[in-house]
Write an enzyme that holds these catalytic residues in place. Structure first.
Site, short mmCIF file in Angstrom:
data_model
loop_
_atom_site.label_atom_id
_atom_site.label_comp_id
_atom_site.label_asym_id
_atom_site.label_seq_id
_atom_site.Cartn_x
_atom_site.Cartn_y
_atom_site.Cartn_z
N ASP A 68 0.83 -1.20 0.00
CA ASP A 68 0.00 0.00 0.00
C ASP A 68 0.87 1.26 0.00
O ASP A 68 0.56 2.25 0.65
CB ASP A 68 -0.94 -0.01 1.21
CG ASP A 68 -2.11 0.95 1.05
OD1 ASP A 68 -2.44 1.30 -0.10
OD2 ASP A 68 -2.70 1.36 2.06
N LEU A 69 1.97 1.20 -0.74
CA LEU A 69 2.92 2.32 -0.77
C LEU A 69 2.50 3.33 -1.83
O LEU A 69 2.83 3.20 -3.00
CB LEU A 69 4.33 1.80 -1.06
CG LEU A 69 5.44 2.86 -1.06
CD1 LEU A 69 5.52 3.55 0.29
CD2 LEU A 69 6.78 2.23 -1.41
#
Length: 265
Positions: free
Chosen positions: A169-170
């Site tokens: 989830d970067l």
């Protein structure tokens, strides 16, 4: 939640400040305590993707990510390093935000093993529910996107390269301006898989620009600068974008992103 905050404050002898704006990841508030550097208390909403968040921060040990100061797994609670000023990369006046991510990503790709869930297992989980969720959401996008995602996930999972720690989830809101380093990563949703998966959440990061040119530009830049297989990275981005699309707030953007990626060669 208030009871958990009180319990953590008592256990760690904390003075808890007003919480930050609520997010999907949990409750976060600045705290002060004896012999404690500037910190935040994070109470994680229990979820399969967040189960090993503390383990990921522990493994990174501050290398490009916020430091883990203490953990209480029974309460899904952590004390972590506070980022000041805490401006999100997506909101900062940065000429080249992708350069920040190109510098950070390889530092997160640590060789490790348990307890992290594998990308292979995650891909199998996604493919198990995608057709059902697509029907439940009223077929919100063309069937070819669903089929393209399943095909990509099914073919890529068993043919991966070296396994490293991944932050699935970067995106532009999960990198904050800090003092110890200019930028630090927060809120990992860790997986163990190949590096080519790493660009996926950045490619779909609409806050960094939502257009065909912007999406494919991020894919090309990240794979070129990091020496990654572009076609595999494109496939993973299609798969995860569709898998994470079943939310009324993002389904339209994610469908457009997946469509641009699927048409790209």
């Amino acid at each position: 939640m208030p009871g958990l905050v009180r319990e953590c404050a008592d256990a760690w002898k904390l003075v808890v400040g007003p919480p930050y704006a609520a997010g999907a990841g949990g409750y976060v508030a600045p705290v002060d305590g004896p012999d404690l550097p500037p910190a935040v208390l994070k109470l994680i909403f229990p979820h399969r993707e967040s189960r090993h968040e503390a383990d990921a921060l522990e493994r990174w040990n501050g290398d490009g990510a916020v430091r883990l100061l203490a953990r209480d797994d029974a309460r899904w609670a952590m004390l972590i390093e506070r980022c000041e000023p805490g401006t999100k990369l997506a909101d900062a006046a940065v000429e080249d935000p992708l350069a920040v991510l190109v510098e950070l990503l390889p530092r997160l790709w640590k060789a490790t093993s348990s307890p992290f869930r594998s990308l292979t297992d995650e891909a199998a989980w996604w493919t198990s529910y995608l057709p059902r969720r697509w029907e439940e959401f009223g077929r919100p996008f063309d069937r070819r996107l669903l089929d393209g995602a399943i095909e990509a996930l099914t073919s890529l999972a068993p043919t991966q390269g070296e396994q490293v720690l991944l932050h699935q989830d970067l995106h532009g809101a999960n990198v904050l301006a800090a003092e110890r380093e200019p930028w630090l990563v927060i809120d990992p949703k860790p997986l163990l898989g190949e590096r080519e998966f790493g660009p996926a959440p950045i490619v779909r990061s609409s806050e960094l620009g939502h257009s065909r040119i912007a999406v494919l530009g991020r894919l090309d830049r990240l794979t070129s600068d990091l020496g990654l297989d572009r076609d595999r990275a494109r496939g993973w981005a299609i798969g995860q974008t569709v898998a994470w699309s079943f939310d009324p707030d993002c389904v339209e953007d994610h469908a457009e992103t997946a469509g641009w990626l699927l048409a790209a060669r």
